[in-house]
Scaffold this motif. Structure first.
Motif, PDB file in Angstrom:
ATOM      1  N   LEU A   1       0.833  -1.200   0.000  1.00 20.61           N
ATOM      2  CA  LEU A   1       0.000   0.000   0.000  1.00 20.61           C
ATOM      3  C   LEU A   1       0.869   1.251   0.000  1.00 20.61           C
ATOM      4  N   GLU A   2       1.957   1.219   0.737  1.00 20.28           N
ATOM      5  CA  GLU A   2       2.857   2.382   0.783  1.00 20.28           C
ATOM      6  C   GLU A   2       3.415   2.692  -0.604  1.00 20.28           C
ATOM      7  N   ALA A   3       3.781   1.647  -1.346  1.00 23.73           N
ATOM      8  CA  ALA A   3       4.337   1.846  -2.693  1.00 23.73           C
ATOM      9  C   ALA A   3       3.264   2.356  -3.651  1.00 23.73           C
ATOM     10  N   VAL A   4       2.059   1.814  -3.534  1.00 25.18           N
ATOM     11  CA  VAL A   4       0.955   2.275  -4.384  1.00 25.18           C
ATOM     12  C   VAL A   4       0.690   3.757  -4.139  1.00 25.18           C
ATOM     13  N   GLN A   5       0.626   4.147  -2.884  1.00 18.12           N
ATOM     14  CA  GLN A   5       0.310   5.534  -2.576  1.00 18.12           C
ATOM     15  C   GLN A   5       1.453   6.468  -2.922  1.00 18.12           C
ATOM     16  N   LYS A   6       2.667   5.993  -2.869  1.00 19.53           N
ATOM     17  CA  LYS A   6       3.800   6.795  -3.323  1.00 19.53           C
ATOM     18  C   LYS A   6       3.670   7.080  -4.819  1.00 19.53           C
ATOM     19  N   ASP A   7       3.293   6.060  -5.594  1.00 22.41           N
ATOM     20  CA  ASP A   7       3.114   6.245  -7.036  1.00 22.41           C
ATOM     21  C   ASP A   7       1.944   7.190  -7.325  1.00 22.41           C
ATOM     22  N   LEU A   8       0.866   7.057  -6.557  1.00 27.72           N
ATOM     23  CA  LEU A   8      -0.281   7.940  -6.739  1.00 27.72           C
ATOM     24  C   LEU A   8       0.093   9.399  -6.476  1.00 27.72           C
ATOM     25  N   LYS A   9       0.823   9.621  -5.393  1.00 30.84           N
ATOM     26  CA  LYS A   9       1.190  10.994  -5.039  1.00 30.84           C
ATOM     27  C   LYS A   9       2.091  11.614  -6.096  1.00 30.84           C
ATOM     28  N   GLU A  10       3.055  10.838  -6.587  1.00 30.77           N
ATOM     29  CA  GLU A  10       3.949  11.356  -7.618  1.00 30.77           C
ATOM     30  C   GLU A  10       3.184  11.716  -8.890  1.00 30.77           C
ATOM     31  N   ALA A  11       2.179  10.897  -9.230  1.00 27.83           N
ATOM     32  CA  ALA A  11       1.397  11.162 -10.431  1.00 27.83           C
ATOM     33  C   ALA A  11       0.434  12.331 -10.246  1.00 27.83           C
ATOM     34  N   LEU A  12       0.057  12.621  -9.005  1.00 28.62           N
ATOM     35  CA  LEU A  12      -0.870  13.710  -8.715  1.00 28.62           C
ATOM     36  C   LEU A  12      -0.172  15.063  -8.640  1.00 28.62           C
ATOM     37  N   ILE A  13       1.104  15.073  -8.310  1.00 31.99           N
ATOM     38  CA  ILE A  13       1.831  16.322  -8.069  1.00 31.99           C
ATOM     39  C   ILE A  13       1.710  17.336  -9.201  1.00 31.99           C
ATOM     40  N   PRO A  14       1.861  16.947 -10.485  1.00 35.54           N
ATOM     41  CA  PRO A  14       1.728  17.969 -11.544  1.00 35.54           C
ATOM     42  C   PRO A  14       0.393  18.698 -11.522  1.00 35.54           C
TER      43      PRO A  14
END
Length: 224
Positions: A195-208
């Motif tokens: 879950l931590e890795a999934v949410q890390k990927d989500l946050k990185e994709a949301l930043i822009p």
């Protein structure tokens, strides 16, 4: 007075068991932390009338909807949802985070049930006109692993969750096909990790998207 900045329309997609509910909550936490006005909603559903249609679609008892009936009910609920919730929120500058939208129809009713893409496209244009999500996260993982997650919940499955694995494999293929056709809008997230890795990927994709909103807010502040 400056014009209200249109809200961002974010959708979260994926088959059964990929973790949409948990990660939708995470996305809204990120918006809250950035002081962005938001609402969370779902499809089918999102309004009292659309929720009643959802109940019809998911029920295990009674008459089973024909494939075309299922498709039409999905878009009937969507039309109500758009007019009553999504469009007004976006116009007011509120971000909308939606658990599934029309990409799910292409995956489930299209690839899963065998309804033609041209028929779905016609209904999409009728109901949505030119409106589509600004950003779509697709939580993707192998069907076997996702099915095991659903079984581990120990809950009574709805009509869709009772489908066989071949159906869910077609749904997954339908989603990946949508991502391939819409690469600028889609961000495919590997849901078969922690879950931590999934949410890390989500946050990185949301930043822009967060940065674009912040920059626009600063620009409007300077122009005021």
């Amino acid at each position: 007075m400056s014009e209200v900045q249109r809200g961002c329309f974010i959708t979260l997609e994926g088959g059964e068991g990929v973790g949409k509910t948990t990660n939708l909550a995470y996305l809204t936490q990120q918006l809250q932390a950035a002081s962005i006005p938001w609402i969370a909603t779902r499809e089918p559903g999102g309004t009292p009338l659309a929720e009643r249609i959802r109940d019809l679609l998911l029920a295990n008892d009674g008459e089973k909807p024909h494939e075309l009936t299922e498709l039409l009910l999905m878009f009937a609920a969507r039309a109500q949802h758009l007019e009553e919730v999504i469009k007004p929120a976006l116009a007011a500058g509120t971000w909308v985070v939606c658990d599934r939208f029309t990409d799910a129809t292409y995956a489930y009713q299209g690839r899963g049930r065998g309804q033609s893409e041209s028929r779905i496209h016609q209904l999409e244009k009728l109901v949505q006109e030119n409106l589509e999500p600004d950003l779509t996260f697709l939580l993707d993982m192998p069907v076997e692993a996702a099915t095991a997650r659903v079984a581990a919940r120990g809950q009574q499955p709805d009509r869709f969750e009772q489908e066989h694995q071949a159906f869910f494999q077609r749904v997954r293929e339908g989603y990946l096909n949508q991502a391939l056709k819409n690469p600028l809008r889609f961000r495919v997230i590997n849901a078969d990790q922690s879950l931590e890795a999934v949410q890390k990927d989500l946050k990185e994709a949301l930043i822009p998207s967060l940065l674009a909103w912040k920059n626009q807010q600063e620009k409007e502040g300077r122009d005021a």
